[in-house]
Design a protein around this motif. Structure first.
Motif, PDB file in Angstrom:
ATOM      1  N   SER A  62       0.818  -1.216   0.000  1.00 26.07           N
ATOM      2  CA  SER A  62       0.000   0.000   0.000  1.00 26.07           C
ATOM      3  C   SER A  62       0.852   1.266   0.000  1.00 26.07           C
ATOM      4  O   SER A  62       0.361   2.351  -0.327  1.00 26.07           O
ATOM      5  CB  SER A  62      -0.925   0.018   1.221  1.00 26.07           C
ATOM      6  N   ASP A  64       3.845   3.832  -1.321  1.00 28.21           N
ATOM      7  CA  ASP A  64       4.410   4.101  -2.645  1.00 28.21           C
ATOM      8  C   ASP A  64       5.845   3.595  -2.698  1.00 28.21           C
ATOM      9  O   ASP A  64       6.404   3.150  -1.702  1.00 28.21           O
ATOM     10  CB  ASP A  64       4.311   5.585  -2.999  1.00 28.21           C
ATOM     11  N   ARG A  65       6.457   3.687  -3.879  1.00 33.86           N
ATOM     12  CA  ARG A  65       7.733   3.014  -4.104  1.00 33.86           C
ATOM     13  C   ARG A  65       8.810   3.480  -3.137  1.00 33.86           C
ATOM     14  O   ARG A  65       9.487   2.653  -2.503  1.00 33.86           O
ATOM     15  CB  ARG A  65       8.202   3.252  -5.542  1.00 33.86           C
ATOM     16  N   ASP A  66       8.994   4.800  -2.990  1.00 33.98           N
ATOM     17  CA  ASP A  66      10.076   5.300  -2.134  1.00 33.98           C
ATOM     18  C   ASP A  66       9.831   4.964  -0.666  1.00 33.98           C
ATOM     19  O   ASP A  66      10.754   4.570   0.053  1.00 33.98           O
ATOM     20  CB  ASP A  66      10.231   6.809  -2.312  1.00 33.98           C
ATOM     21  N   ASP A  67       8.578   5.124  -0.212  1.00 38.87           N
ATOM     22  CA  ASP A  67       8.267   4.808   1.183  1.00 38.87           C
ATOM     23  C   ASP A  67       8.447   3.316   1.454  1.00 38.87           C
ATOM     24  O   ASP A  67       8.974   2.920   2.497  1.00 38.87           O
ATOM     25  CB  ASP A  67       6.831   5.224   1.513  1.00 38.87           C
ATOM     26  N   ARG A  68       7.990   2.503   0.520  1.00 36.50           N
ATOM     27  CA  ARG A  68       8.107   1.050   0.686  1.00 36.50           C
ATOM     28  C   ARG A  68       9.575   0.617   0.683  1.00 36.50           C
ATOM     29  O   ARG A  68       9.990  -0.214   1.500  1.00 36.50           O
ATOM     30  CB  ARG A  68       7.350   0.355  -0.443  1.00 36.50           C
TER      31      ARG A  68
END
Length: 360
Positions: A62, A64-68
């Motif tokens: 859930s 986004d790419r950078d947060d994940r």
């Protein structure tokens, strides 16, 4: 990790300039694969460790790419999706160690399982703690810094079990010596060197720095730990990169506690998020989102200050000034304590003189 595949291709030498990265990982060449078979799953605990990684990664879909990518790097050392922009920003802020797992993650994992371990008898508690440490080392792909911290923690558990607690310095030296004997190529690993140096700095310098700092304990303890760790790794950073980021101290003070919270939440609620529907997983990861955004925001803000990095001479001068100020403060504190004790002794003597006639 531990999976087996049949590869058809041709072998080449490693690319020039990769030796420093390849050497501690035992890589001696490259293979250009023409065909790769379907992998055979890893057996036993290694397969379970792979499942945990997949569960955490799936539960964080859930984000986004950078947060994940930041969450997975912080919790299990999976840094594959981190962009060069993020890596440069965190390196300039002195927060590069947060992009991958480090030795402090071992402490967070033990903190998570501590309530369960506390209910076990001593021998069972020691065995369970060591099993948790070994499993976490497998989950994080035997990262050098995690291995160092896990071996130290295992030695501490064993020493406590036999009733012979030992010093942190002895635990560190035994762990480093043992790991290098098992895998001599660890001596080439910068992550291993930095982990050992930071720990050595904390062991030797944290207490003197804390005593020299003014203010309440809740403020001086995190500041002294951060300063000691930064001083420990500074010679290696200067020798390797040429300087030390000036923003490192405030950045670590602001991001470090939140990184610990993200780690603890990530290995608990993050596992639950991997088995529940996506909407509920997104709710479970709201604290994760807030935490990683805070850490990234700290990196952005501290690098925007434009503080000049500290080279070797500047670092030596800063340490000399800090040592001089701390020494003077320590001397004043010792004189104040001595005067207070002298006053107490005089007061006790006067009280004795007043009561002496009655005692006689």
């Amino acid at each position: 990790m531990g999976e087996r595949v049949l590869v058809r291709g041709h072998i080449e030498r490693g690319r020039p300039g990769d030796e420093r990265w390849f050497r501690p990982r035992h890589v001696v060449g490259r293979i250009e694969a023409e065909r790769v078979s379907r992998p055979i799953p890893a057996p036993g605990p290694i397969g379970a460790a792979n499942d945990v990684r997949e569960l955490l990664a799936g539960g964080a879909s859930s984000l986004d790419r950078d947060d994940r990518a930041l969450f997975l790097g912080l919790s299990i050392g999976d840094d594959r999706d981190q962009t060069d922009e993020v890596r440069d920003r965190f390196r300039d802020a002195g927060l590069g160690h947060l992009l991958v797992v480090s030795g402090q993650n071992v402490a967070f994992v033990l903190a998570v399982v501590a309530p369960v371990l506390a209910r076990l008898p001593p021998a069972s508690r020691a065995v369970a703690a060591i099993a948790v440490l070994l499993f976490f080392v497998a989950v994080t792909r035997v990262e050098p810094s995690v291995s160092r911290a896990a071996v130290m923690a295992g030695l501490a558990v064993g020493a406590e079990l036999v009733g012979r607690p030992t010093s942190s310095l002895r635990l560190l030296s035994t762990a480093v010596t043992g790991l290098v004997l098992v895998d001599p190529l660890l001596a080439w690993s910068l992550a291993f060197q930095l982990s050992a140096a930071a720990t050595l700095g904390i062991v030797l310098l944290e207490a003197p720095i804390r005593r020299a700092l003014p203010g309440p304990r809740w403020a001086t303890v995190p500041l002294s730990v951060t300063l000691a760790a930064q001083l420990g790794v500074a010679p290696l950073l200067v020798a390797t990169f040429g300087d030390v980021p000036s923003a490192s101290l405030p950045a670590n003070l602001l991001a470090g506690p939140v990184a610990g919270a993200v780690m603890v939440w990530g290995v608990t609620a993050g596992l639950v998020a991997g088995v529940v529907p996506d909407p509920l997983a997104a709710v479970l990861h709201l604290p994760t989102l807030v935490g990683v955004r805070w850490i990234d925001g700290v990196a952005r803000v501290t690098t925007s200050w434009g503080l000049p990095p500290l080279g070797g001479p500047e670092l030596v001068a800063a340490v000399a000034v800090g040592w001089s100020v701390g020494r003077r403060r320590g001397e004043r504190r010792e004189r104040s304590v001595a005067r207070r004790r002298l006053g107490q002794a005089r007061g006790a003597g006067e009280e004795l003189d007043r009561t002496k006639p009655f005692l006689e």
